[in-house]
Motif scaffolding. Structure first.
Motif, short mmCIF file in Angstrom:
data_model
loop_
_atom_site.label_atom_id
_atom_site.label_comp_id
_atom_site.label_asym_id
_atom_site.label_seq_id
_atom_site.Cartn_x
_atom_site.Cartn_y
_atom_site.Cartn_z
N GLU A 169 0.83 -1.25 -0.16
CA GLU A 169 -0.09 0.27 0.03
C GLU A 169 0.86 0.94 0.02
OE1 GLU A 169 -3.54 1.92 2.68
OE2 GLU A 169 -2.82 0.08 3.27
N SER A 170 2.05 1.15 0.70
CA SER A 170 2.79 2.31 0.87
C SER A 170 3.51 2.51 -0.53
CB SER A 170 3.79 2.24 2.11
OG SER A 170 4.75 1.22 1.73
N LEU A 171 3.97 1.55 -0.90
CA LEU A 171 4.58 1.63 -2.64
C LEU A 171 3.48 2.20 -3.55
CD1 LEU A 171 6.47 -1.89 -2.24
CD2 LEU A 171 7.34 0.63 -2.32
N MET A 172 2.29 1.79 -3.39
CA MET A 172 1.31 2.26 -4.24
C MET A 172 1.18 3.59 -4.01
SD MET A 172 -0.04 -0.02 -6.40
CE MET A 172 -1.48 0.28 -6.88
N LYS A 198 4.24 5.22 -5.57
CA LYS A 198 4.09 5.38 -7.04
C LYS A 198 3.08 6.36 -7.39
CE LYS A 198 2.71 2.33 -10.72
NZ LYS A 198 2.25 0.88 -11.22
N GLN A 199 1.93 6.50 -6.87
CA GLN A 199 0.99 7.71 -7.20
C GLN A 199 1.54 9.19 -6.87
OE1 GLN A 199 -1.73 6.96 -8.70
NE2 GLN A 199 -2.43 9.05 -8.77
N GLU A 200 2.10 9.29 -5.86
CA GLU A 200 2.80 10.52 -5.68
C GLU A 200 3.88 10.95 -6.87
OE1 GLU A 200 4.62 10.32 -1.88
OE2 GLU A 200 2.35 10.63 -0.46
N GLN A 201 4.82 9.76 -7.15
CA GLN A 201 5.74 9.99 -8.23
C GLN A 201 4.78 10.43 -9.44
OE1 GLN A 201 8.13 6.66 -8.28
NE2 GLN A 201 9.31 7.26 -6.21
N LYS A 202 3.77 9.71 -9.85
CA LYS A 202 3.07 9.86 -10.93
C LYS A 202 2.61 11.42 -10.95
CE LYS A 202 1.38 5.51 -12.30
NZ LYS A 202 -0.06 4.84 -12.34
N ASN A 203 2.15 11.87 -9.71
CA ASN A 203 1.64 13.12 -9.81
C ASN A 203 3.01 14.26 -9.91
OD1 ASN A 203 -0.90 12.31 -9.28
ND2 ASN A 203 -0.67 12.37 -7.13
N GLN A 204 3.98 13.79 -9.23
CA GLN A 204 5.22 14.99 -9.43
C GLN A 204 5.51 14.83 -10.83
OE1 GLN A 204 8.01 13.47 -6.78
NE2 GLN A 204 6.87 14.02 -4.89
#
Length: 658
Positions: free
Chosen positions: A220-223, A226-232
């Motif tokens: 869950e933390s990796l997901m 990943k979502q935060e990196q996509k947003n960045q």
């Protein structure tokens, strides 16, 4: 008026005043006591006024009450011309003046308490303009105004928190509910531990389950990462696109740097900006209600987004974990909290930057022209004035541009004419040199210029002398005419001056007599008004006393009539009429109550006699329930042991097959 006095008496008899007034005693209160009652009500609203008026001068009492009533925005009944009568009535403790004030204050005590509390901080100190010329005083007063504005915002936020926040009772209920859920979970965990302890390799199974939970949390933390990196990455791509677009615009602007290419584009962009601003101005102004609607819509959309995110996560993740929902809610709340914390930090940083810029701009403005920064309506008036000046400035600038272009044309014409003149002069000098008379044209021009100047000076001098002589003649003739015309008037004026002095002296004497007579009449009138007012109050008191005695008389007559009717019914020979008497009715009620008491005592005796056997029966029933509960637990334990043995047997068979 009677309803008003009744309401005042009811409120004064309650907390926190605890008076013992009735309509008669309150109406007969002396003016000084009535002023003291008013002062107690004002002290309840503002504790600063908790003063005994007997120890205070009347003018100070009146001034203090006037100031507080002005702060509370009390409007006396009647027109503005009665203000002098209102002031005098308040000083003397007049009932027609004090009663409406008490009625108005007691109707809205809580609201007025709040207003008086705010007035202590919001009523600004009046400082003369001469003192504000000093920089230290001006800076201190500016800080004082900023503190007042800060108090306004903090008080507004406090009121909003009081109105929209959770109450302590709701929080306690939530805490109790959470504690109950916690106890239930603890009991459930203990039951599960007891069931698992009987299973072989339960420690290894628990370790595997713990590792599975850790891996799920890690997933869950990796997901999330990943979502935060996509947003960045998305934000970085947007910044890159904006930078590329700016670079493209700059390149186009540098390519089209010529005036004939640049001016039409700038003109077109300015037209678009003006059109957009006109559309904005044409739209209706947004008020607090519109902003509240937009905020409500934004909040509703955010809740919908959160609900959709929760649904998507519930579909994608496994459902066998009972604590998954709690972890999901906790993660959502933590993300929201982090986002809000970042927004709050950014807002604080931006606020600090803006405050520093505002302080710098304020200091620059103060250093530039020595005035304070405008706020509110003054700033709006300054903007409107600035707009009118800007239109005038644009017109003047356009006229200046036209004059500059015309000046350039004239300058160019002058240069052309100078060039032609120089060419002609050169040709003339060549001709003079050819004929041997070099410099003849210059000498001729100088002589002509000097002769023309001399002739002009002679003409001006002659005209000036002629004008001066004519002016002197006219003035002498005018003075002579005025003297001859004023001679008879001066002769007539001398006796009139003497008469005027006599009349002025007589006027002063008559005026002094009139003033003394008017002062005596005014004093007599005020005394008569006070006597009339005292007689009216006495008349009102006597009327009230008359009505009170009349009411007592009617009540007494009614009681006598009831006693006579009761005696008539009691002495009557008719038994039906005698039964209507109050004595007979009370006797019947007493007899009924005595019979009911006998029945209740008998019932109490029966209950006492059957209490022992009933308690034995209850104890036997409880023992029976405990016995059945014990049998139930034994049966469940036997069933669990059979199921565990079956599982072990099946596991052994599986190993044999392998």
């Amino acid at each position: 008026m009677s309803e008003q006095i009744k309401f005042i008496v009811e409120q004064l008899n309650k907390e926190p005043f605890k008076k013992t007034f009735n309509l008669i005693t309150f109406d007969s209160v002396e003016p000084l006591q009535l002023l003291q009652v008013l002062n107690e009500v004002l002290a309840e609203i503002d504790p600063k006024h908790n003063i005994d008026i007997r120890e205070e001068a009347p003018d100070q009492t009146a001034k203090r009450m006037f100031s507080l009533l002005g702060i509370l925005k009390y409007k006396p009944p009647g027109c503005a011309s009665d203000m002098s009568a209102f002031r005098q009535g308040l000083v003397t403790g007049s009932k027609p003046i004090i009663h409406p004030i008490l009625h108005w204050l007691l109707q809205r005590t809580n609201e007025l308490k709040k207003r008086a509390y705010l007035a202590r901080f919001l009523v600004k100190v009046e400082i003369p303009a001469d003192f504000l010329q000093d920089d230290v005083v001006a800076d201190t007063y500016h800080q004082y105004e900023e503190l007042v504005e800060g108090f306004k915002t903090l008080h507004r936020e406090c009121e909003q928190l009081k109105n929209c926040g959770f109450s302590t009772a709701e929080i306690r209920r939530d805490i109790n509910a959470m504690e109950e859920e916690k106890d239930q979970l603890i009991k459930r965990v203990e039951r599960l531990k007891k069931r698992v302890d009987t299973v072989s390799n339960h420690q290894r199974m628990l370790e595997m389950a713990r590792q599975l939970r850790v891996e799920k949390e890690r997933e869950e933390s990796l997901m999330q990462q990943k979502q935060e990196q996509k947003n960045q990455l998305f934000h970085a791509e947007q910044r890159l696109q904006r930078a590329q677009q700016q670079l493209k615009d700059l390149r186009q602007a540098s390519a089209d740097a010529k005036p004939e290419n640049k001016l039409p584009k700038e003109l077109e962009s300015k037209k678009k900006t003006v059109h957009y601003l006109q559309k904005v101005v044409a739209e209706p102004a947004m008020g607090h209600s519109d902003l509240n609607e937009l905020e409500a819509k934004i909040q509703e959309v955010n809740t919908q987004i959160n609900q959709l995110i929760e649904k998507r996560m519930m579909r994608n993740d496994p459902t066998d974990d009972k604590l998954f929902l709690f972890r999901q809610q906790a993660s959502i709340i933590s993300r929201k909290k982090e986002a809000k914390a970042e927004e709050l930090q950014e807002g604080k940083e931006e606020l600090l930057i803006m405050e520093k810029e505002l302080a710098q701009k304020t200091n620059q403005a103060r250093d530039f022209d020595g005035t304070e920064v405008l706020k509110g309506d003054e700033f709006k008036r300054y903007v409107s004035k600035l707009r009118s000046k800007s239109t005038v400035y644009k017109k003047k600038r356009q006229e200046l541009a036209e004059l500059r272009t015309e000046y350039g044309v004239l300058q160019r014409t002058e240069e052309i004419l100078k060039q032609r003149h120089e060419a002609i002069q050169q040709q003339l000098q060549a001709v003079e040199a050819k004929h041997g008379i070099t410099g003849f044209s210059d000498t001729q021009e100088e002589l002509e210029r000097v002769s023309a100047l001399k002739s002009e000076l002679d003409e001006v001098k002659g005209r000036t002398l002629d004008e001066m002589s004519e002016m002197v003649k006219k003035l002498n003739a005018l003075i002579a005419e005025k003297k001859t015309a004023l001679a008879p008037v001066i002769k007539e004026l001398r006796p009139l001056r003497q008469k005027c002095q006599e009349l002025t002296q007589e006027y002063e004497e008559k005026k002094s007599l009139y003033d003394s007579c008017a002062a005596g009449l005014e004093s007599n009138r005020s005394k008569l008004e006070q006597e009339v007012q005292g007689l009216r109050e006495e008349c009102g008191q006597e009327e009230t006393r008359y009505h009170y005695i009349n009411c007592l008389k009617k009540i007494t007559e009614r009681q006598i009539q009831r006693a006579a009717d009761e005696m008539k019914l009691y002495v009557s020979a008719d038994p039906q009429e005698r039964r209507k008497a109050l004595r007979e009715q009370y006797n019947r009620n007493i007899l009924e109550q005595e019979n009911m008491g006998k029945k209740l005592r008998e019932k109490q005796k029966a209950v006492r006699e059957s209490h022992g056997p009933n308690m034995k029966q209850v104890k036997m029933w409880r023992d029976f329930e405990q016995l059945m509960e014990c049998k139930k637990l034994c049966f469940q334990k036997q069933q669990n042991q059979n199921s565990i043995g079956q599982v072990i047997q099946e596991g052994g068979e599986d190993r044999l097959i392998l």
